[in-house]
Scaffold this active site. Structure first.
Site, PDB file in Angstrom:
ATOM      1  CG  ASP A 172      10.282   3.323   4.603  1.00  0.00           C
ATOM      2  OD1 ASP A 172      10.506   2.716   5.673  1.00  0.00           O
ATOM      3  OD2 ASP A 172       9.250   3.990   4.410  1.00  0.00           O
ATOM      4  NE  ARG A 200       6.756  10.465   3.887  1.00  0.00           N
ATOM      5  CZ  ARG A 200       6.869   9.293   4.525  1.00  0.00           C
ATOM      6  NH1 ARG A 200       6.224   9.095   5.665  1.00  0.00           N
ATOM      7  NH2 ARG A 200       7.592   8.309   4.022  1.00  0.00           N
TER       8      ARG A 200
END
Length: 541
Positions: free
Chosen positions: A454, A173
């Site tokens: 996160d 990613r």
């Protein structure tokens, strides 16, 4: 173009590119002449379009702030109504029933690839604090992983980690369009971080990946329009042509994690139809984006974060529309993240696994082809659920949801019922405070109160409070949420965090700087788009 360890990065320059900052061990493997040449060509060709796309985002936001709600686009109705499909899905991406995500730390990469799941998403974005050292080391780690040469010995225990015989499929990613890379300058300006991540992973690994029957696979985050998807399609096509690869060799999955993107899913799939294989419900960022996009609308204020679950009508509509759209076009529809982490206490762990099972059953029943976890300890639970629904087949592409009534814009924008509690507000403060402290210290993936936090979950925590202040909402105990109340609670919760982590950890950490940043972005009159932008300035100082 390779350096010795005694050289510094600011001596390295190629054409219009300049590498600035201190030398990092392993940089000579990553910033090779060929890699920098490819990166420069990408920047020459595509970097100038990024500020324009970001300005288009700001223009759309100003329209929404003025009262115009997001909706399906009239001028792309022909694409939504057309009979077309994506190019196809490679064999090793057909079955993605459970994927694990995590940063590109060496030990994490090994454990994730060995987790017994189908895919590991190696993350240069929300779970990575992108310090120069972490980025360079991350690319070294992925090079070693692709070649099957990655190993790690823990210095404290001497425990040795290496790859199993059948590791998960690797997908990288890249960072979102909004994040710069300050350590690489193009004509004197920081380059888009996503081009840095894409160029280095692709250049160093595509041959080895293709040779073993896989390919250069990417996750693309935080798209807000099909124009941005078109830009990525051009980037992919440029790379394929430069290296004499068949069109469609590069494959990507796009996260639908912004409110504007949910209205152009068909269009995103269409623009990327040669390269795309799936869309993903990035649920936590999507909740954050709902708050951010509708920030000026007092009738669309969310309650406590813990009450905003996938059963809520606006999130259920989002999930079901994504599945229907993807399967109509031959693309996979990935579910969202289970942020839980296993508990050491057996009774507590049983409750965690029960929650994970319920969450994954909802996704599988809706028709998702796979789901995300953040911890290897949840792999068997998530696999058990999706195995029960998918069985021996690779996915659920056969579930079309054609019998569903059309999902309207009003459903995707529906306000969410729930309470705003003082306990919830204080928890938001503690979570955001501890996450920001970890992020500016270089750690982007942090276990806090039983959840793997996160950037996305921390964004929800701080924007919820901003939204409550902005629209003068009251808590269930009658207290009006004001800047003064927030500052009072921040002081109190900072003291509570100090008690939780201990004086030594508190003193050696960056909690005071984190509190200062949290106060700045939560009491700002204008909503700060991403906490990682001011956070990046602290990270790179």
């Amino acid at each position: 173009m390779q350096q010795t360890a005694k050289q510094t990065s600011d001596e390295q320059q190629m054409g219009h590119l300049q590498i600035v900052g201190d030398f990092v061990e392993g940089q000579q493997r990553v910033l090779t002449e060929g890699a920098l040449g490819f990166l420069q060509s990408l920047c020459d060709e595509f970097a100038a379009e990024v500020p324009t796309m970001l300005e288009q985002r700001r223009m759309r936001q100003r329209q929404i702030d003025a009262g115009q709600l997001p909706d399906f686009l009239a001028d792309t109705a022909e694409i939504r109504q057309g009979d077309w499909k994506i190019r196809g899905i490679p064999a090793d991406l057909q079955d993605r029933r459970v994927e694990i995500t995590g940063p590109v730390d060496r030990k994490m990469v090994i454990n994730a690839l060995n987790a017994g799941v189908k895919v590991f998403m190696a993350d240069f974005e929300d779970s990575l604090a992108p310090s120069w050292t972490k980025l360079v080391e991350g690319h070294v780690n992925l090079q070693d992983a692709v070649r099957g040469e990655i190993a790690y010995t823990a210095p404290e225990s001497g425990k040795h980690y290496k790859l199993n015989d059948n590791p998960a499929v690797l997908v990288a990613r890249v960072r979102g369009l909004h994040l710069p890379e300050n350590h690489v300058l193009h004509h004197g300006k920081p380059i888009p971080g996503c081009l840095f991540d894409f160029a280095l992973y692709f250049y160093h690994n595509y041959r080895q990946l293709l040779a073993k029957g896989s390919g250069p696979y990417f996750y693309v985050p935080k798209l807000e329009s099909h124009i941005e998807a078109r830009w990525w399609a051009k980037v992919f096509a440029f790379a394929e042509e430069r290296f004499c690869l068949q069109p469609g060799t590069i494959k990507c999955t796009c996260l639908i994690e912004t409110l504007p993107a949910v209205f152009v899913m068909d269009e995103i799939l269409y623009e990327l139809r040669s390269n795309i294989v799936a869309l993903n419900c990035g649920r936590w960022d999507y909740i954050f984006s709902y708050i951010k996009t509708l920030r000026n609308h007092p009738d669309r204020v969310l309650p406590d974060r813990q009450q905003v679950t996938m059963e809520k009508p606006f999130l259920s509509a989002y999930s079901r529309l994504l599945i229907k759209t993807c399967h109509k076009r031959g693309a996979l529809a990935m579910g969202g993240m289970a942020a839980f982490i296993p508990a050491k206490d057996p009774e507590a762990n049983a409750k965690v696994l029960q929650k994970v099972t319920g969450d994954k059953e909802l996704e599988a029943r809706n028709g998702h082809d796979g789901t995300w976890i953040a911890h290897p300890g949840l792999a068997q639970t998530a696999l058990g659920v999706f195995d029960g629904f998918i069985g021996c087949g690779p996915n659920q592409l056969h579930i079309t949801r054609d019998v569903d009534a059309p999902i309207l814009a009003s459903e995707l924008l529906a306000p969410c019922e729930g309470e705003r509690t003082e306990e919830g507000m204080r928890l938001n403060i503690r979570i955001a405070l501890q996450y920001i402290e970890a992020w500016i210290s270089g750690n982007g993936c942090v276990p806090i109160y039983g959840l793997m936090e996160d950037a996305a979950t921390a964004e929800i925590s701080r924007t919820s409070i901003w939204q409550w202040i902005r629209h003068e909402k009251s808590l269930t105990n009658g207290k009006l949420v004001t800047k003064a109340l927030f500052r009072q609670m921040l002081t109190e919760e900072l003291s509570n965090v100090k008690d939780e982590v201990g004086t030594e950890r508190f003193s050696s950490g960056q909690f005071i700087r984190a509190a200062s940043l949290l106060e700045e972005i939560t009491t700002s009159d204008e909503l700060v788009d991403f906490l990682t932008l001011p956070g990046y300035r602290l990270l790179t100082e």
